[in-house]
Scaffold this motif. Sequence first.
Motif, PDB file in Angstrom:
ATOM      1  N   SER A   1      -4.126  -0.403  -4.127  1.00  0.00           N
ATOM      2  CA  SER A   1      -5.380  -0.267  -3.360  1.00  0.00           C
ATOM      3  C   SER A   1      -5.788  -1.600  -2.759  1.00  0.00           C
ATOM      4  O   SER A   1      -6.759  -2.215  -3.176  1.00  0.00           O
ATOM      5  CB  SER A   1      -6.504   0.234  -4.252  1.00  0.00           C
ATOM      6  OG  SER A   1      -6.001   1.060  -5.260  1.00  0.00           O
TER       7      SER A   1
ATOM      8  N   ARG B   1      -4.569  -0.120   2.219  1.00  0.00           N
ATOM      9  CA  ARG B   1      -4.685   1.203   1.600  1.00  0.00           C
ATOM     10  C   ARG B   1      -6.098   1.776   1.833  1.00  0.00           C
ATOM     11  O   ARG B   1      -6.255   2.928   2.202  1.00  0.00           O
ATOM     12  CB  ARG B   1      -4.419   1.068   0.096  1.00  0.00           C
ATOM     13  CG  ARG B   1      -4.527   2.342  -0.677  1.00  0.00           C
ATOM     14  CD  ARG B   1      -3.227   3.093  -0.652  1.00  0.00           C
ATOM     15  NE  ARG B   1      -3.340   4.357  -1.350  1.00  0.00           N
ATOM     16  CZ  ARG B   1      -2.535   5.387  -1.161  1.00  0.00           C
ATOM     17  NH1 ARG B   1      -1.535   5.280  -0.299  1.00  0.00           N
ATOM     18  NH2 ARG B   1      -2.689   6.480  -1.833  1.00  0.00           N
TER      19      ARG B   1
ATOM     20  N   SER C   1       0.831  -1.206   0.000  1.00  0.00           N
ATOM     21  CA  SER C   1       0.000   0.000   0.000  1.00  0.00           C
ATOM     22  C   SER C   1       0.866   1.256   0.000  1.00  0.00           C
ATOM     23  O   SER C   1       0.445   2.323  -0.434  1.00  0.00           O
ATOM     24  CB  SER C   1      -0.929  -0.006   1.214  1.00  0.00           C
ATOM     25  OG  SER C   1      -0.163   0.002   2.391  1.00  0.00           O
TER      26      SER C   1
END
Lengths: 219, 273
Positions: A169, A173, A164
Amino acid sequence: MGGFEEQFLRGLETTVLVAAISGAFGMLVGLAGAAAKLSRFRALRMVADAYTTIVRGVPELLVILLVYFGGTAALTALVGSYVEVSALWAGVFSLTVVFGAYATEIFRGAIQAIPRGQTEAALSIGLAPWQTWLLVILPQMARIALPALCNLWISLLKDTSLISIVGLSDIMRVAVVGAGSMRDPLTFYLAASALYLMLTSFSLLTFRLVERRMLAPVH
Amino acid sequence: MQTAIDIHSENPRRGRAAAIASLRAENVHKTLGTHPVLRGVSLAAYPHEVISVLGASGSGKSTLLRCLNLLEVPDSGEIWFRDEKLDIRPPAGRNGARIGDARQARRVRASLGMVFQSFNLWPHKTALENVMEGPVHVRGLTRRAATECAEHYLRKVGLIERRDHYPRHLSGGQQQRVAIARALAMEPEVLLFDEPTSALDPELTGEVLRAIRSLAEEGRTMILVTHELSFAREVSSRVAFMQGGRIEEEGPPEEVLSRPASAGLRRFLDPVC
């Protein structure tokens, strides 16, 4: 959670994807690494030794950063204009390298734990070295390596959270972004923890089943 | 000398001059680490001969046997399988001696059945699967033919009812008999036994020795490294006594074991003196 549920779901997907791909490739790297370490060629042994020593000696986070920025620099130099490595593939590559280094040691140890007589019996009936590997060494090695591989897989699942930092993502994250924008860090980090715990528990359960199945006939 | 001629005349196929040796070591040297284990050993097994190799631990007899099927590669000297010389590359620089022709080595090994001291059955396979592996993957039989072949040899060693047992569920004696069946299933030309009863409890050696004896009676060519003196005396057509990496004495058992010429063999046969 302000619409972050869906993002968490997609983060979960990414995490599982990265872990699964790195794990699969890492196993192959580990097998090759173990074969190299046990090879009669000195050069191969030295390369494999250098690989495991360096990778295991550097924090995973640094490996990711080095691959991400190093990869970007290398590609840019190669192509001639600025090219950024995708966070996903930088992550997969780094974790493969890390997983492979530890898997190399696990497989090497497991192979060395198989008595020499097992291979000799295979050779004595005229089996070729590759048949000996496939029929005699791999099945026995898998049993010995399984508990350590389970540990390694669990670490890998959790190490995906490090990616992250270069913008992937994944679950982590989403949690960081959500925690910041909703000003409710505890909820988001607890949610992320629950997701990781779910993944690891499921993995542990699976490994236990596999282990029981594999060990059943021998004991 | 007279005895030797008598032995050969009782079975014309044992005639040494006429037949070509099934397996022969010629002036074999082997150093393991810095220790010269074999220092110029020659031994030939002619068709239907049973040769017992005797000697104290460390005399080199197991290494000799392992050189014969190239589990150990001789540093110098020759190994012949029938009329074929095995391709052996001598040590070069840091590398030890190695096999020159891997395909030849596999083919010859497939014709030399080996039975190990510690059985070396594959623990993840049943008795039947252990015996089938060679027929399927080396001889290229169909699974069905290989199963029949494996069952035939398991029956022969009296373990057909244990076909689906894993090695762990078999006694040492039974494991060794499965290992004998595994070697036989390759239909080998020569059988090599490396102290086949040394890892067994005394009460289990009988069943294994009986199996070996019946193979000897079938007229199979065998080389047997053993500590079982009386067994060697009974089944062997020839015995060889090794000491310090050399064959010290060799001949018919009744001659060599009853009238040992060397001090080494006398000591070996009667350690009390």
